[in-house]
Write a protein that holds these residues in place. Sequence first.
Motif, PDB file in Angstrom:
ATOM      1  N   LYS A  64      54.575  29.698  66.359  1.00 22.75           N
ATOM      2  CA  LYS A  64      54.578  28.579  65.420  1.00 22.75           C
ATOM      3  C   LYS A  64      54.119  29.038  64.040  1.00 22.75           C
ATOM      4  N   ASP A  65      53.071  29.842  63.990  1.00 26.14           N
ATOM      5  CA  ASP A  65      52.567  30.367  62.726  1.00 26.14           C
ATOM      6  C   ASP A  65      53.613  31.258  62.049  1.00 26.14           C
ATOM      7  N   ALA A  66      54.231  32.152  62.814  1.00 29.13           N
ATOM      8  CA  ALA A  66      55.244  33.053  62.260  1.00 29.13           C
ATOM      9  C   ALA A  66      56.451  32.270  61.751  1.00 29.13           C
ATOM     10  N   LYS A  67      56.884  31.261  62.499  1.00 36.33           N
ATOM     11  CA  LYS A  67      58.027  30.447  62.083  1.00 36.33           C
ATOM     12  C   LYS A  67      57.726  29.715  60.781  1.00 36.33           C
ATOM     13  N   GLY A  68      56.538  29.154  60.654  1.00 38.13           N
ATOM     14  CA  GLY A  68      56.145  28.462  59.421  1.00 38.13           C
ATOM     15  C   GLY A  68      56.145  29.389  58.223  1.00 38.13           C
ATOM     16  N   ARG A  69      55.598  30.595  58.394  1.00 38.19           N
ATOM     17  CA  ARG A  69      55.573  31.544  57.278  1.00 38.19           C
ATOM     18  C   ARG A  69      56.972  32.029  56.930  1.00 38.19           C
ATOM     19  N   MET A  70      57.839  32.214  57.928  1.00 39.81           N
ATOM     20  CA  MET A  70      59.218  32.625  57.662  1.00 39.81           C
ATOM     21  C   MET A  70      59.979  31.547  56.902  1.00 39.81           C
ATOM     22  N   GLU A  71      59.778  30.270  57.265  1.00 35.41           N
ATOM     23  CA  GLU A  71      60.457  29.173  56.568  1.00 35.41           C
ATOM     24  C   GLU A  71      60.014  29.092  55.112  1.00 35.41           C
ATOM     25  N   LYS A  72      58.713  29.316  54.844  1.00 29.05           N
ATOM     26  CA  LYS A  72      58.228  29.326  53.471  1.00 29.05           C
ATOM     27  C   LYS A  72      58.860  30.471  52.682  1.00 29.05           C
ATOM     28  N   THR A  73      59.005  31.631  53.309  1.00 25.43           N
ATOM     29  CA  THR A  73      59.615  32.780  52.643  1.00 25.43           C
ATOM     30  C   THR A  73      61.076  32.507  52.316  1.00 25.43           C
ATOM     31  N   ILE A  74      61.801  31.920  53.247  1.00 25.88           N
ATOM     32  CA  ILE A  74      63.221  31.604  53.014  1.00 25.88           C
ATOM     33  C   ILE A  74      63.346  30.594  51.878  1.00 25.88           C
TER      34      ILE A  74
END
Length: 138
Positions: A53-63
């Motif tokens: 969940k943490d990794a997905k949130g950070r990836m979405e912010k990066t995108i």
Amino acid sequence: MDLKLGYNCICWFSHAQPCKMILCPKCNGDLGAGTVRGATIEEIEAEKSVIEKDAKGRMEKTIETVRSNFNSIRTGRASPAMLGKIEVDYYGSPVGLKSLAQISSPDGTSLLLSPYDKSSLKSIEKAIVASDLGMDSK
């Protein structure tokens, strides 16, 4: 004593840091009752879901950041997104240009700004000229 979830074990100890090894380095293996056990499948899955969940949130912010940066690239055509990051000094506080004016592109070579408050026109012009976009007002 508190129950703390570490990456490889669950142990009981008196200090505030979670154990990240099989034996807690702060306790030197002395964990009060001397109890160290492996994590259960449910505990591992719970930890895995938190990490995902943490990794997905950070990836979405990066995108989202990359999309925003791509929108502001100059391609030879005028785009309202080019002015998206300009901050205008409006009555002593910085305000985004999108909040002060409607931005449109009537053709591919110009941008049309229609300020909501006509008194902010000089501040908007000053902010655009001061920006690093290389634009001027006509």
